[in-house]
Design an enzyme around this catalytic site. Structure first.
Site, short mmCIF file in Angstrom:
data_model
loop_
_atom_site.label_atom_id
_atom_site.label_comp_id
_atom_site.label_asym_id
_atom_site.label_seq_id
_atom_site.Cartn_x
_atom_site.Cartn_y
_atom_site.Cartn_z
N ASP A 50 44.80 45.88 -16.89
CA ASP A 50 44.82 45.07 -18.11
C ASP A 50 45.29 45.91 -19.30
OD1 ASP A 50 42.57 46.62 -18.50
OD2 ASP A 50 41.27 44.96 -19.09
N ASP A 89 43.93 43.54 -11.99
CA ASP A 89 42.80 43.86 -12.88
C ASP A 89 42.33 42.58 -13.57
OD1 ASP A 89 41.01 45.56 -14.06
OD2 ASP A 89 42.45 46.50 -15.42
N LYS A 119 40.14 44.26 -9.41
CA LYS A 119 39.22 45.23 -10.02
C LYS A 119 38.52 44.53 -11.17
CE LYS A 119 40.61 48.67 -12.97
NZ LYS A 119 39.84 48.37 -14.19
N GLU A 188 35.88 56.24 -15.37
CA GLU A 188 36.75 56.54 -16.52
C GLU A 188 35.99 57.31 -17.59
OE1 GLU A 188 39.13 53.30 -17.99
OE2 GLU A 188 39.78 54.44 -19.75
O1 KIV Z 1 43.73 48.75 -17.01
C1 KIV Z 1 43.93 49.89 -16.57
O2 KIV Z 1 45.05 50.42 -16.58
C2 KIV Z 1 42.78 50.59 -16.00
C3 KIV Z 1 42.97 52.03 -15.64
C4 KIV Z 1 43.03 52.86 -16.84
C5 KIV Z 1 41.93 52.48 -14.68
O3 KIV Z 1 41.74 50.04 -15.88
#
Ligand code: KIV
Length: 295
Positions: A50, A89, A119, A188
């Protein structure tokens, strides 16, 4: 790596990599060329993050990106990525409301966008979202530590788990996500010793971003590692190229050459047979002539 192995990387292979102490490589991508470059580089997992909200869509944070936008971007990636596992995501608002809503949106990622997994950020109430989605047959990657969707509550984009209590909570959160069925957990911006402890306690792989070298794998944002992002970057980013400089130089050179008439050159233009050109020129009547003839 020039010839990536054929076929989709089986999801259980990630746990095998952890068992064999081989590092997992994950990178974000948001379009077909990015996915192709990642695949050809031998990347194991592509996250359609995201972060697209910031690096592609120009928002100041990640929360504005919508499900429809994430589906569009994920579809372009899964169309091009044959070998790496593609993780969609889940954007802010797509899973926080209820387990049902979370499942509905996870299904969209698989059905409409061709994602292999999703995710989602957070633990606590989000653990039941993970369980519900996994029980429906969709693999879920967890994400704890700095979770940008809740950066305001966390007090900004800050390192998490810096006190003993916070570190303990982080370990518990990661364990809860594993217990709910997550196949992997992103850590993270957490201190390296905390990430190392989580990694040793979990049987599923951890993927670190700003979490030290002991994680089972690493992830970076495509635009950050390639030097497409301009301005401030978090400490954990390593730039492997300076593409924004290259792009700016190329666009400036192009603009100069168009304005000076240097581009296009003969090699960029098409010819036509001489006799056809002659016939064309003799048959064509200048439009100004025909206009004046009518008046
Ligand atoms: O959205 C994203 O790119 C992420 C990564 C930084 C793990 O969640």
């Amino acid at each position: 790596m020039s010839t990536p192995p054929k076929g989709k990387l089986p999801l259980p292979e990630l746990a095998e990599l952890k068992r064999r102490r081989e590092k997992i490589v994950m990178v974000t991508a948001y379009d077909a060329p990015g996915a192709r470059f990642a695949e050809d580089a031998g990347v194991d997992v592509i996250l359609v993050g995201d972060t697209a909200a910031m690096v592609v869509l120009g928002h100041p944070g990640t929360t504005p990106v919508t499900m429809d936008e994430m589906i569009f971007l994920t579809r372009t990636v899964s169309r091009a990525a044959r070998h790496p596992i593609v993780v969609g995501d889940m954007p802010f608002g797509s899973f926080q409301v209820s387990d049902e809503k979370a499942l509905e949106n996870a299904v969209r990622f698989v059905k409409e966008a061709g994602a292999d997994a999703v995710k989602l950020e957070g633990a606590g109430p989000m653990v039941s979202r993970v369980r519900t989605i996994v029980e429906a047959g969709i693999p879920v990657m967890g994400h704890v530590g700095l979770t940008p969707q809740s950066a305001t509550i966390l007090g900004g984009f800050k390192t998490q788990g810096k006190t003993a209590e916070a570190a303990r909570r982080l370990v518990d959160d990661a364990l809860a996500l594993e217990e709910a069925g997550a196949f992997s957990v992103v850590l993270e911006a957490v201190p390296a010793p905390v990430a190392a402890e989580v990694t040793s306690r979990l049987s599923v792989p951890t993927i670190g971003i700003g979490a030290g070298r002991d994680c089972d794998g690493q992830v970076l944002v495509y635009h950050d590692l390639l030097g497409l992002t301009e301005g401030h970057l978090p400490r954990f980013v390593k730039r492997y190229a300076n593409l924004s400089r290259e792009i700016r130089d190329a666009l400036e050179a192009y603009a100069d050459e168009v304005r000076s008439g240097t581009f296009p050159e003969d090699e960029h233009t098409y010819e036509m047979p001489g006799n056809e050109l002659e016939r064309f020129l003799s048959s064509s009547t200048p439009s100004t002539t025909s206009t004046s003839a009518q008046t």
